[in-house]
Write a protein that holds these residues in place. Structure first.
Motif, PDB file in Angstrom:
ATOM      1  N   ALA A 118     102.357-142.426  71.166  1.00 45.29           N
ATOM      2  CA  ALA A 118     101.500-142.729  72.133  1.00 45.29           C
ATOM      3  C   ALA A 118     101.805-143.558  73.377  1.00 45.29           C
ATOM      4  CB  ALA A 118     100.014-142.996  71.910  1.00 45.29           C
ATOM      5  N   ARG A 174      92.276-141.989  81.460  1.00 45.80           N
ATOM      6  CA  ARG A 174      92.032-141.083  80.486  1.00 45.80           C
ATOM      7  C   ARG A 174      92.113-139.669  81.083  1.00 45.80           C
ATOM      8  NH1 ARG A 174      89.751-139.972  75.339  1.00 45.80           N
ATOM      9  NH2 ARG A 174      90.331-137.725  75.305  1.00 45.80           N
ATOM     10  N   ALA A 182      95.964-138.951  81.129  1.00 49.15           N
ATOM     11  CA  ALA A 182      96.220-138.506  79.730  1.00 49.15           C
ATOM     12  C   ALA A 182      95.970-136.968  79.558  1.00 49.15           C
ATOM     13  CB  ALA A 182      95.690-139.548  78.654  1.00 49.15           C
ATOM     14  N   ASP A 183      94.578-136.944  79.724  1.00 52.04           N
ATOM     15  CA  ASP A 183      94.202-135.377  79.560  1.00 52.04           C
ATOM     16  C   ASP A 183      94.894-134.360  80.390  1.00 52.04           C
ATOM     17  OD1 ASP A 183      92.315-136.025  78.211  1.00 52.04           O
ATOM     18  OD2 ASP A 183      90.723-136.068  79.331  1.00 52.04           O
ATOM     19  N   VAL A 188      99.128-134.286  78.950  1.00 54.88           N
ATOM     20  CA  VAL A 188      99.320-133.854  77.677  1.00 54.88           C
ATOM     21  C   VAL A 188      98.898-132.539  77.710  1.00 54.88           C
ATOM     22  CG1 VAL A 188      98.599-134.260  75.153  1.00 54.88           C
ATOM     23  CG2 VAL A 188      98.810-136.335  76.831  1.00 54.88           C
ATOM     24  N   ARG A 189      98.161-131.907  78.563  1.00 51.14           N
ATOM     25  CA  ARG A 189      97.595-130.383  78.428  1.00 51.14           C
ATOM     26  C   ARG A 189      98.528-129.610  78.966  1.00 51.14           C
ATOM     27  NH1 ARG A 189      92.176-131.771  80.259  1.00 51.14           N
ATOM     28  NH2 ARG A 189      92.643-131.164  82.373  1.00 51.14           N
ATOM     29  N   ALA A 240      97.660-131.831  72.775  1.00 51.79           N
ATOM     30  CA  ALA A 240      97.029-131.419  73.452  1.00 51.79           C
ATOM     31  C   ALA A 240      95.280-131.276  73.479  1.00 51.79           C
ATOM     32  CB  ALA A 240      97.180-130.114  74.304  1.00 51.79           C
ATOM     33  N   ASP A 271      91.786-135.836  70.896  1.00 54.99           N
ATOM     34  CA  ASP A 271      91.189-136.644  71.915  1.00 54.99           C
ATOM     35  C   ASP A 271      91.600-138.100  71.371  1.00 54.99           C
ATOM     36  OD1 ASP A 271      89.853-134.987  73.421  1.00 54.99           O
ATOM     37  OD2 ASP A 271      87.706-134.985  71.975  1.00 54.99           O
ATOM     38  N   LYS A 293      95.207-138.634  73.032  1.00 58.67           N
ATOM     39  CA  LYS A 293      95.062-138.795  74.662  1.00 58.67           C
ATOM     40  C   LYS A 293      94.395-140.086  74.802  1.00 58.67           C
ATOM     41  CE  LYS A 293      93.257-134.649  75.011  1.00 58.67           C
ATOM     42  NZ  LYS A 293      92.712-133.348  75.666  1.00 58.67           N
ATOM     43  N   VAL A 338      96.811-142.786  74.355  1.00 56.12           N
ATOM     44  CA  VAL A 338      97.856-142.767  75.700  1.00 56.12           C
ATOM     45  C   VAL A 338      97.353-143.352  76.835  1.00 56.12           C
ATOM     46  CG1 VAL A 338      98.873-141.275  77.173  1.00 56.12           C
ATOM     47  CG2 VAL A 338      99.190-140.629  74.872  1.00 56.12           C
ATOM     48  N   ALA A 339      95.949-143.209  77.176  1.00 55.22           N
ATOM     49  CA  ALA A 339      95.196-143.675  78.098  1.00 55.22           C
ATOM     50  C   ALA A 339      95.168-145.307  78.006  1.00 55.22           C
ATOM     51  CB  ALA A 339      93.638-143.116  78.477  1.00 55.22           C
TER      52      ALA A 339
END
Length: 298
Positions: free
Chosen positions: A202, A243, A246-247, A250-251, A260, A263, A266, A269-270
């Motif tokens: 991450a 956030r 990241a969403d 990663v999607r 992806a 949660d 992600k 990562v956030a």
């Protein structure tokens, strides 16, 4: 080659099929692009200018698949070439440990103020974190015959710390959107599916997201060149909060579905993106040290 022969000398196609083999091969030796300083070093060592010479590390590995034609061949194994049945597991080891750490240093190292891999590898905070990352990568691998993953990982860190091999991090970071899926995203997805920690991965992902599309040259005049980064930069810049970034990133199709859909991943990562946005290398190092200590006491 078979296509060329079929078009250029069709009569040779049968002979080629019966008498020639093309074994898969893996070669490993760090040879950064030549700079002015490395050209001067080479000239001093050879006694004159050498337009074709390169400066390379002492380490070298050549792995060759045991898929030769039914005919005599040179005894390559006597000179250190590893003749193996399955070359894929050797490639996996190289991609995830050596290349994986190179990419990790390329992203985190630049945020920490470094321009070359040896600077990142000798930064105590990054070097300590690297041991955790390498151990995590090794857990996704099958050990090739004749190798030791712990030894290979330690050798990797030693190789990257070599100050005579000036390997610009911006050069390593180029084409990251093609390199990271193999080197970092895939092993992270495997770890996640196995219920294992993906915190080191991450951190790399967040560092890459934060710097995607940055055209600033480094101290060597090298710019990161990555055509795939435009999509990442656009998703990052349009999303806003960490956030949401990241969403959104990663999607994208670059990431395995397991990442992806996670949660937790992600969210990690956030959290790293929030820290990176502070633009404070000392805070970054402190977080890397804290994560390393937490892992050691787990």
């Amino acid at each position: 080659m078979t296509e060329f022969v079929a078009n250029a000398r069709p009569g040779l196609s049968g002979w080629l099929e019966d008498n020639v083999a093309f074994p898969d091969s893996m070669v490993d030796r760090i040879v950064p692009r030549m700079s002015e300083s490395s050209s001067r070093r080479l000239a001093g060592a050879s006694g004159g200018q050498d337009a074709l010479g390169v400066v390379a590390e002492p380490f070298r590995q050549w792995v060759l698949a045991d898929a030769f034609a039914d005919a005599p061949r040179p005894p390559l194994e006597e000179t250190g070439v590893q003749i193996v049945r399955d070359i894929a597991i050797f490639e996996h080891m190289k991609h995830r440990i050596l290349n994986g750490l190179q990419s990790a240093f390329a992203e985190l190292g630049r945020l920490a103020g470094h321009s070359a891999s040896h600077e990142a590898a000798t930064d105590p905070a990054l070097a300590g974190w690297a041991l955790r990352f390498l151990a995590a990568q090794a857990e996704t691998l099958s050990c090739p015959p004749g190798e030791n993953l712990d030894t290979y990982a330690a050798t990797t860190l030693h190789r990257l710390a070599n100050p005579t091999i000036v390997h610009p991090l911006a050069q390593i970071a180029s084409d990251a959107s093609f390199k990271l899926p193999q080197r970092v995203f895939a092993p992270a997805a495997e770890r996640l599916q196995a219920g294992r920690d993906v915190a080191p991965h991450a951190a790399v992902v967040a560092s890459w997201i934060a710097q995607a599309g940055d055209p600033t040259p480094d101290q060597y005049g090298v710019r990161v060149s990555d055509p795939g980064s435009a999509q990442v930069a656009a998703a990052r810049d349009a999303a806003g909060p960490a956030r949401a970034v990241a969403d959104a990133v990663v999607r994208t199709p670059l990431f395995p579905e397991a990442l992806a859909a996670s949660d937790d991943f992600k969210g990690q990562v956030a959290a790293w993106l929030d820290l990176i946005r502070c633009d404070d290398p000392d805070r970054l190092r402190a977080r890397l040290r804290d994560d390393t200590r937490s892992d050691a006491h787990a």
